[in-house]
Design a protein around this motif. Structure first.
Motif, PDB file in Angstrom:
ATOM      1  N   GLY A  28      -8.286  23.876  16.119  1.00 49.31           N
ATOM      2  CA  GLY A  28      -8.452  22.607  16.816  1.00 49.31           C
ATOM      3  C   GLY A  28      -7.543  22.545  18.040  1.00 49.31           C
ATOM      4  O   GLY A  28      -6.892  23.526  18.405  1.00 49.31           O
ATOM      5  N   ARG A  29      -7.476  21.381  18.654  1.00 50.32           N
ATOM      6  CA  ARG A  29      -6.592  21.184  19.806  1.00 50.32           C
ATOM      7  C   ARG A  29      -5.144  21.152  19.329  1.00 50.32           C
ATOM      8  O   ARG A  29      -4.856  20.612  18.266  1.00 50.32           O
ATOM      9  CB  ARG A  29      -6.917  19.878  20.511  1.00 50.32           C
ATOM     10  CG  ARG A  29      -8.260  19.879  21.181  1.00 50.32           C
ATOM     11  CD  ARG A  29      -8.475  18.553  21.917  1.00 50.32           C
ATOM     12  NE  ARG A  29      -9.771  18.523  22.536  1.00 50.32           N
ATOM     13  CZ  ARG A  29      -9.998  18.916  23.785  1.00 50.32           C
ATOM     14  NH1 ARG A  29      -9.016  19.340  24.521  1.00 50.32           N
ATOM     15  NH2 ARG A  29     -11.212  18.870  24.284  1.00 50.32           N
ATOM     16  N   PRO A  30      -4.228  21.703  20.114  1.00 52.51           N
ATOM     17  CA  PRO A  30      -2.816  21.676  19.715  1.00 52.51           C
ATOM     18  C   PRO A  30      -2.335  20.253  19.457  1.00 52.51           C
ATOM     19  O   PRO A  30      -2.704  19.319  20.172  1.00 52.51           O
ATOM     20  CB  PRO A  30      -2.095  22.273  20.922  1.00 52.51           C
ATOM     21  CG  PRO A  30      -3.132  23.098  21.604  1.00 52.51           C
ATOM     22  CD  PRO A  30      -4.432  22.388  21.385  1.00 52.51           C
ATOM     23  N   VAL A  31      -1.521  20.100  18.415  1.00 54.02           N
ATOM     24  CA  VAL A  31      -1.005  18.793  18.027  1.00 54.02           C
ATOM     25  C   VAL A  31       0.292  18.485  18.766  1.00 54.02           C
ATOM     26  O   VAL A  31       0.486  17.386  19.268  1.00 54.02           O
ATOM     27  CB  VAL A  31      -0.766  18.751  16.503  1.00 54.02           C
ATOM     28  CG1 VAL A  31      -0.129  17.454  16.088  1.00 54.02           C
ATOM     29  CG2 VAL A  31      -2.065  18.980  15.764  1.00 54.02           C
ATOM     30  N   CYS A  32       1.196  19.461  18.809  1.00 52.26           N
ATOM     31  CA  CYS A  32       2.461  19.258  19.514  1.00 52.26           C
ATOM     32  C   CYS A  32       3.015  20.600  19.960  1.00 52.26           C
ATOM     33  O   CYS A  32       2.609  21.655  19.473  1.00 52.26           O
ATOM     34  CB  CYS A  32       3.466  18.510  18.645  1.00 52.26           C
ATOM     35  SG  CYS A  32       4.072  19.443  17.244  1.00 52.26           S
ATOM     36  N   VAL A  33       3.947  20.524  20.898  1.00 47.99           N
ATOM     37  CA  VAL A  33       4.614  21.707  21.431  1.00 47.99           C
ATOM     38  C   VAL A  33       6.099  21.389  21.487  1.00 47.99           C
ATOM     39  O   VAL A  33       6.485  20.286  21.876  1.00 47.99           O
ATOM     40  CB  VAL A  33       4.088  22.054  22.845  1.00 47.99           C
ATOM     41  CG1 VAL A  33       4.853  23.218  23.440  1.00 47.99           C
ATOM     42  CG2 VAL A  33       2.601  22.367  22.806  1.00 47.99           C
TER      43      VAL A  33
END
Length: 131
Positions: A28-33
């Motif tokens: 999926g799309r990245p949640v956090c970095v």
């Protein structure tokens, strides 16, 4: 195996009898970095898929799994991506798959949030990766 011109069957062997026990996950799309030392870590959810009418769809009853993608910078031309799949990621020095040139050193990488995602900048402010 007969070629069907469908990635799901030809490359992932989902028409094989043993495939019933297999699971396919879609990133999926990245949640956090966030920063981790001089590297950057991207948390990515993986959504279990199920086959319906020869197409993959998200499995509604399944909770997504997440994995950490570690982004490291080496010199002016190497951006290394490593994902552990839920397992711990070994350090570069203890990785049996890599043979390091003694001149190769890890450099600092800084993630910066943008309107559309994240930019990963080196110590000179140059964008080395964008998601």
């Amino acid at each position: 195996m007969k070629q069907r011109n469908r990635f799901l069957f030809d490359m992932l062997d989902q028409d094989a009898p043993d495939a019933r026990r297999d699971s396919i996950y879609r990133a999926g799309r990245p949640v956090c970095v966030h920063e981790q030392g001089i590297a950057a870590v991207v948390e990515i959810p993986f959504l279990k898929q199920e086959m319906k009418n020869l197409f993959l769809h998200p499995a509604k009853s399944e909770v997504s799994k997440s994995a950490e993608l570690v982004v490291r910078l080496y010199g002016s031309s190497i951006v290394r991506l490593t994902i552990g799949g839920g397992n711990s990621i070994s350090s570069d020095a203890h990785n049996p798959m890599l043979e390091w040139d003694p001149s190769l050193k890890q450099e600092a990488l800084r993630p910066v949030g943008t309107e559309s995602g994240w930019d990963f900048l080196d110590a000179h402010g140059k964008t080395r990766m964008r998601i």
